[in-house]
Enzyme design. Structure first.
Site, PDB file in Angstrom:
ATOM      1  N   SER A 191      -2.516  -8.140   2.926  1.00 59.12           N
ATOM      2  CA  SER A 191      -3.080  -8.068   4.278  1.00 59.12           C
ATOM      3  C   SER A 191      -3.427  -9.469   4.772  1.00 59.12           C
ATOM      4  CB  SER A 191      -4.329  -7.188   4.280  1.00 59.12           C
ATOM      5  OG  SER A 191      -4.021  -5.917   3.747  1.00 59.12           O
ATOM      6  N   ARG A 192      -3.753 -10.370   3.862  1.00 56.11           N
ATOM      7  CA  ARG A 192      -4.156 -11.736   4.247  1.00 56.11           C
ATOM      8  C   ARG A 192      -2.965 -12.595   4.651  1.00 56.11           C
ATOM      9  NH1 ARG A 192      -8.505 -10.764   0.179  1.00 56.11           N
ATOM     10  NH2 ARG A 192     -10.448 -10.902   1.347  1.00 56.11           N
ATOM     11  N   HIS A 208       0.840  -1.206   0.000  1.00 57.24           N
ATOM     12  CA  HIS A 208       0.000   0.000   0.000  1.00 57.24           C
ATOM     13  C   HIS A 208       0.874   1.255   0.000  1.00 57.24           C
ATOM     14  CE1 HIS A 208      -2.756  -2.961   2.182  1.00 57.24           C
ATOM     15  NE2 HIS A 208      -3.506  -2.587   1.157  1.00 57.24           N
TER      16      HIS A 208
HETATM   17  P1  AMP Z   1      -6.434  -3.943  -0.565  1.00 52.13           P
HETATM   18  O1  AMP Z   1      -6.261  -3.170   0.700  1.00 52.13           O
HETATM   19  O2  AMP Z   1      -5.943  -5.346  -0.495  1.00 52.13           O
HETATM   20  O3  AMP Z   1      -7.826  -3.798  -1.145  1.00 52.13           O
HETATM   21  O4  AMP Z   1      -5.473  -3.246  -1.625  1.00 52.13           O
HETATM   22  C1  AMP Z   1      -5.560  -1.877  -1.886  1.00 52.13           C
HETATM   23  C2  AMP Z   1      -4.663  -1.541  -3.048  1.00 52.13           C
HETATM   24  O5  AMP Z   1      -3.307  -1.897  -2.729  1.00 52.13           O
HETATM   25  C3  AMP Z   1      -5.021  -2.318  -4.327  1.00 52.13           C
HETATM   26  O6  AMP Z   1      -4.868  -1.454  -5.444  1.00 52.13           O
HETATM   27  C4  AMP Z   1      -4.008  -3.414  -4.332  1.00 52.13           C
HETATM   28  O7  AMP Z   1      -3.726  -3.931  -5.611  1.00 52.13           O
HETATM   29  C5  AMP Z   1      -2.800  -2.723  -3.755  1.00 52.13           C
HETATM   30  N1  AMP Z   1      -1.861  -3.702  -3.215  1.00 52.13           N
HETATM   31  C6  AMP Z   1      -2.104  -4.660  -2.281  1.00 52.13           C
HETATM   32  N2  AMP Z   1      -1.010  -5.417  -2.079  1.00 52.13           N
HETATM   33  C7  AMP Z   1      -0.039  -4.933  -2.897  1.00 52.13           C
HETATM   34  C8  AMP Z   1       1.324  -5.289  -3.164  1.00 52.13           C
HETATM   35  N3  AMP Z   1       1.914  -6.317  -2.543  1.00 52.13           N
HETATM   36  N4  AMP Z   1       2.010  -4.568  -4.081  1.00 52.13           N
HETATM   37  C9  AMP Z   1       1.403  -3.534  -4.731  1.00 52.13           C
HETATM   38  N5  AMP Z   1       0.132  -3.153  -4.534  1.00 52.13           N
HETATM   39  C10 AMP Z   1      -0.584  -3.832  -3.629  1.00 52.13           C
END
Ligand code: AMP
Length: 279
Positions: free
Chosen positions: A183-184, A34
């Protein structure tokens, strides 16, 4: 940093922050992946807006909505550290004062891969993305390539509905051992975490095969056999697709491809992907 929990507070904060606006949408439990999106937004625009919202609409009935981590204080610390101007942490009644009647239909890309295993997931994603876009009215928004199918769908929505927002991809951030940050990952035991390395390992094996001149069929075969040998990993899918349309690549095709995988490690479902160049 202004922390807003209502649409009204958000509108007031936006009024007080003139200039170009970047938006990063998250579900919280923020990590360095993030942070890459926030850094890119901070660099590109005058005002950086970040949302943290665990969107109930994108979780299936048997998924981890209740268990999803919500470490709000740590999230605010990370947002502040990355120079966020406005943090939007809405409550459910702010986002969905009633059951929405008008719905976004995400179309055919939402019926395959993630969408096949998680029916309704992308409709829920696009519903909340569209709503937050309308509340924030960003000039640009940053999405991670980690969720490549989501990124493709957001781009398609912006294009098909003339939303006029610049959707910018951010590369996947990985731990040193290759595991894509998520996050998982916090659900994984130490053993499961090392088993999970088989996913990025298989994608890497596929990419190395492509670099060595393998055909699409061989690249996919290499990645699949690498993961088939792995302990503790139950594969949902591993495919080689067109990165824009997500259609599976024909055997002899050349050019860009995306190796995309989803697998369960214990009860945790993880996704990952890697671009390959087929010669
Ligand atoms: P989430 O909180 O999982 O819904 O992710 C929010 C944003 O962060 C989304 O655009 C995801 O693709 C991005 N994101 C999550 N994990 C990663 C990662 N390891 N590398 C780059 N972007 C990420």
């Amino acid at each position: 940093m202004r922390v807003c929990r209502t649409r009204h507070e958000l509108a007031a904060a936006l009024d007080e922050h003139p200039g170009t606006r970047a938006l990063v949408m998250t579900m919280g439990a923020l990590h360095d992946g993030h942070a890459q999106l926030l850094k890119a937004g901070r660099e590109a625009a005058d005002v950086l807006v970040a949302s943290v919202y665990v969107n109930p609409l994108q979780f299936g009935p048997n998924e981890d909505f209740d268990a999803y981590p919500r470490p709000v204080d740590a999230d605010l610390t990370l947002l502040e550290r990355e120079g966020t101007d406005i943090a939007f942490l809405p409550t459910d009644d702010q986002m969905y004062p009633r059951e929405p009647l008008v719905r976004i239909d995400p179309g055919p890309i939402a019926t395959i891969l993630e969408g096949k295993t998680r029916p309704g997931h992308f409709a829920g994603v696009l519903q909340v993305v569209h709503k937050v876009f309308n509340l924030v009215r960003p000039d640009m928004t940053f999405f991670g390539q980690k969720d490549a199918q989501q990124l493709a769908l957001v781009r398609t929505m912006v294009e098909d509905l003339n939303m006029g927002i610049d959707v910018r991809p951010v590369p996947i951030k990985r731990d040193d051992d290759g595991l894509a940050l998520s996050s998982r990952n916090s659900y994984l035991s130490a053993d499961e975490r090392s088993q999970a390395l088989a996913i990025s390992g298989a994608l890497r094996a596929g990419r190395e095969a492509a670099d060595a001149g393998a055909t699409a069929t061989e690249v996919l075969g290499t990645a699949r056999s690498a993961i088939a040998e792995a302990d503790g990993v139950v594969l949902d899918y591993l495919v080689l697709v067109n990165p824009d349309t997500f259609e599976e690549l024909a055997p002899g095709v050349t050019g860009r491809g995306l190796l995309a995988a989803a697998a369960w490690v214990g009860t945790t479902r993880l996704i990952d992907n890697m671009e390959v160049e087929l010669r």
